[in-house]
Every structure is written in structure tokens, then in C-alpha cells.
Design a protein around this motif. Structure first.
Motif, PDB file in Angstrom:
ATOM      1  N   GLU A 206       0.833  -1.207   0.000  1.00 16.48           N
ATOM      2  CA  GLU A 206       0.000   0.000   0.000  1.00 16.48           C
ATOM      3  C   GLU A 206       0.867   1.256   0.000  1.00 16.48           C
ATOM      4  OE1 GLU A 206      -3.335   0.336  -0.423  1.00 16.48           O
ATOM      5  OE2 GLU A 206      -3.212  -1.807  -0.843  1.00 16.48           O
ATOM      6  N   TYR A 207       1.951   1.233   0.764  1.00 15.75           N
ATOM      7  CA  TYR A 207       2.886   2.355   0.741  1.00 15.75           C
ATOM      8  C   TYR A 207       3.443   2.543  -0.673  1.00 15.75           C
ATOM      9  CZ  TYR A 207       3.152   2.444   5.888  1.00 15.75           C
ATOM     10  OH  TYR A 207       2.880   2.543   7.230  1.00 15.75           O
ATOM     11  N   ALA A 208       3.786   1.443  -1.318  1.00 11.40           N
ATOM     12  CA  ALA A 208       4.350   1.513  -2.672  1.00 11.40           C
ATOM     13  C   ALA A 208       3.348   2.113  -3.651  1.00 11.40           C
ATOM     14  CB  ALA A 208       4.782   0.124  -3.131  1.00 11.40           C
ATOM     15  N   ARG A 209       2.097   1.722  -3.546  1.00  5.98           N
ATOM     16  CA  ARG A 209       1.074   2.275  -4.432  1.00  5.98           C
ATOM     17  C   ARG A 209       0.921   3.781  -4.213  1.00  5.98           C
ATOM     18  NH1 ARG A 209      -4.266  -0.531  -3.731  1.00  5.98           N
ATOM     19  NH2 ARG A 209      -4.761   0.551  -5.648  1.00  5.98           N
ATOM     20  N   TYR A 210       0.873   4.189  -2.967  1.00  5.92           N
ATOM     21  CA  TYR A 210       0.742   5.603  -2.649  1.00  5.92           C
ATOM     22  C   TYR A 210       1.955   6.375  -3.158  1.00  5.92           C
ATOM     23  CZ  TYR A 210       0.219   9.936  -0.063  1.00  5.92           C
ATOM     24  OH  TYR A 210       0.099  11.257   0.270  1.00  5.92           O
ATOM     25  N   ALA A 211       3.143   5.857  -2.863  1.00  5.48           N
ATOM     26  CA  ALA A 211       4.372   6.526  -3.267  1.00  5.48           C
ATOM     27  C   ALA A 211       4.444   6.664  -4.786  1.00  5.48           C
ATOM     28  CB  ALA A 211       5.586   5.752  -2.744  1.00  5.48           C
ATOM     29  N   ASP A 212       4.061   5.618  -5.496  1.00  3.92           N
ATOM     30  CA  ASP A 212       4.082   5.663  -6.954  1.00  3.92           C
ATOM     31  C   ASP A 212       3.175   6.774  -7.487  1.00  3.92           C
ATOM     32  OD1 ASP A 212       4.922   4.532  -9.510  1.00  3.92           O
ATOM     33  OD2 ASP A 212       2.832   3.880  -9.703  1.00  3.92           O
ATOM     34  N   ARG A 213       2.007   6.920  -6.915  1.00  2.00           N
ATOM     35  CA  ARG A 213       1.070   7.963  -7.351  1.00  2.00           C
ATOM     36  C   ARG A 213       1.581   9.367  -7.056  1.00  2.00           C
ATOM     37  NH1 ARG A 213      -2.812   4.501  -4.926  1.00  2.00           N
ATOM     38  NH2 ARG A 213      -3.036   5.961  -3.198  1.00  2.00           N
ATOM     39  N   HIS A 214       2.461   9.486  -6.067  1.00  2.00           N
ATOM     40  CA  HIS A 214       2.924  10.803  -5.646  1.00  2.00           C
ATOM     41  C   HIS A 214       4.399  11.065  -5.959  1.00  2.00           C
ATOM     42  CE1 HIS A 214      -0.807  10.318  -3.381  1.00  2.00           C
ATOM     43  NE2 HIS A 214      -0.886  11.642  -3.486  1.00  2.00           N
ATOM     44  N   GLY A 215       5.016  10.203  -6.758  1.00  2.00           N
ATOM     45  CA  GLY A 215       6.404  10.412  -7.165  1.00  2.00           C
ATOM     46  C   GLY A 215       7.417  10.295  -6.046  1.00  2.00           C
ATOM     47  N   ILE A 216       7.145   9.423  -5.099  1.00  2.00           N
ATOM     48  CA  ILE A 216       8.025   9.223  -3.938  1.00  2.00           C
ATOM     49  C   ILE A 216       8.731   7.875  -4.096  1.00  2.00           C
ATOM     50  CG2 ILE A 216       8.085   8.940  -1.431  1.00  2.00           C
ATOM     51  CD1 ILE A 216       5.445  10.601  -1.384  1.00  2.00           C
ATOM     52  N   ASP A 217       9.993   7.817  -3.732  1.00  2.00           N
ATOM     53  CA  ASP A 217      10.766   6.570  -3.776  1.00  2.00           C
ATOM     54  C   ASP A 217      10.432   5.746  -2.530  1.00  2.00           C
ATOM     55  OD1 ASP A 217      12.640   4.516  -3.744  1.00  2.00           O
ATOM     56  OD2 ASP A 217      14.346   5.832  -4.113  1.00  2.00           O
ATOM     57  N   VAL A 218       9.610   4.734  -2.706  1.00  2.00           N
ATOM     58  CA  VAL A 218       9.161   3.944  -1.551  1.00  2.00           C
ATOM     59  C   VAL A 218      10.309   3.189  -0.895  1.00  2.00           C
ATOM     60  CG1 VAL A 218       8.495   1.808  -2.746  1.00  2.00           C
ATOM     61  CG2 VAL A 218       7.293   2.507  -0.668  1.00  2.00           C
ATOM     62  N   LEU A 219      11.312   2.780  -1.664  1.00  2.00           N
ATOM     63  CA  LEU A 219      12.440   2.069  -1.060  1.00  2.00           C
ATOM     64  C   LEU A 219      13.227   2.986  -0.127  1.00  2.00           C
ATOM     65  CD1 LEU A 219      13.676  -0.075  -4.068  1.00  2.00           C
ATOM     66  CD2 LEU A 219      12.199  -0.751  -2.159  1.00  2.00           C
ATOM     67  N   GLU A 220      13.329   4.247  -0.510  1.00  2.00           N
ATOM     68  CA  GLU A 220      13.982   5.216   0.371  1.00  2.00           C
ATOM     69  C   GLU A 220      13.164   5.413   1.645  1.00  2.00           C
ATOM     70  OE1 GLU A 220      15.814   9.746   0.321  1.00  2.00           O
ATOM     71  OE2 GLU A 220      14.641   9.061  -1.399  1.00  2.00           O
ATOM     72  N   VAL A 221      11.851   5.483   1.487  1.00  2.00           N
ATOM     73  CA  VAL A 221      10.960   5.633   2.644  1.00  2.00           C
ATOM     74  C   VAL A 221      11.116   4.447   3.596  1.00  2.00           C
ATOM     75  CG1 VAL A 221       8.542   5.661   3.365  1.00  2.00           C
ATOM     76  CG2 VAL A 221       9.275   7.057   1.425  1.00  2.00           C
ATOM     77  N   ILE A 222      11.081   3.254   3.053  1.00  2.00           N
ATOM     78  CA  ILE A 222      11.169   2.043   3.878  1.00  2.00           C
ATOM     79  C   ILE A 222      12.528   1.963   4.566  1.00  2.00           C
ATOM     80  CG2 ILE A 222      11.248  -0.480   3.790  1.00  2.00           C
ATOM     81  CD1 ILE A 222       8.980  -0.294   1.683  1.00  2.00           C
TER      82      ILE A 222
END
Length: 58
Positions: free
Chosen positions: A30-46
């Protein structure tokens, strides 16, 4: 692995462990889906989140 008192406790431990893992993976997705929609690097977030002592996002 820690020894437990009986087979029932061992089985419930397995259930708790796998449920935790499944929910954790679903949350990461779910984080990945949100990040993708908002141009955020989910791997960096995690990676940043997991630098905290009580965060273990898969």
C-alpha cells in the motif's frame, strides 16, 4: 527460535508470525502504491523508516 510450553503454543506462534508477515507485506504494498502515485521513492521511505528501532517494514 525460542522453546515454548506445548504444541498449541507453538502452532499459535506460527500463526502470529505468518499473520504479522502477511500484514506487513500488504502494508508495504500500500505504501508503494501511494508513493508511486505521488512520485516518492518507496524504497527510500522504507529504508529510512527501518532505521528506527521499532520499524520493520518488509
Amino acid at each position: 527460535m525460542r522453546a515454548v510450553a506445548n504444541a498449541e503454543t507453538a502452532e499459535m506462534t506460527k500463526l502470529a508470525e505468518t499473520t504479522y508477515r502477511d500484514v506487513n507485506i500488504a502494508l508495504a504494498n500500500e505504501y508503494a502504491r501511494y508513493a508511486d502515485r505521488h512520485g516518492i521513492d518507496v524504497l527510500e521511505v522504507i529504508e529510512a523508516a527501518n532505521s528506527q528501532p521499532y520499524s520493520h517494514i518488509h
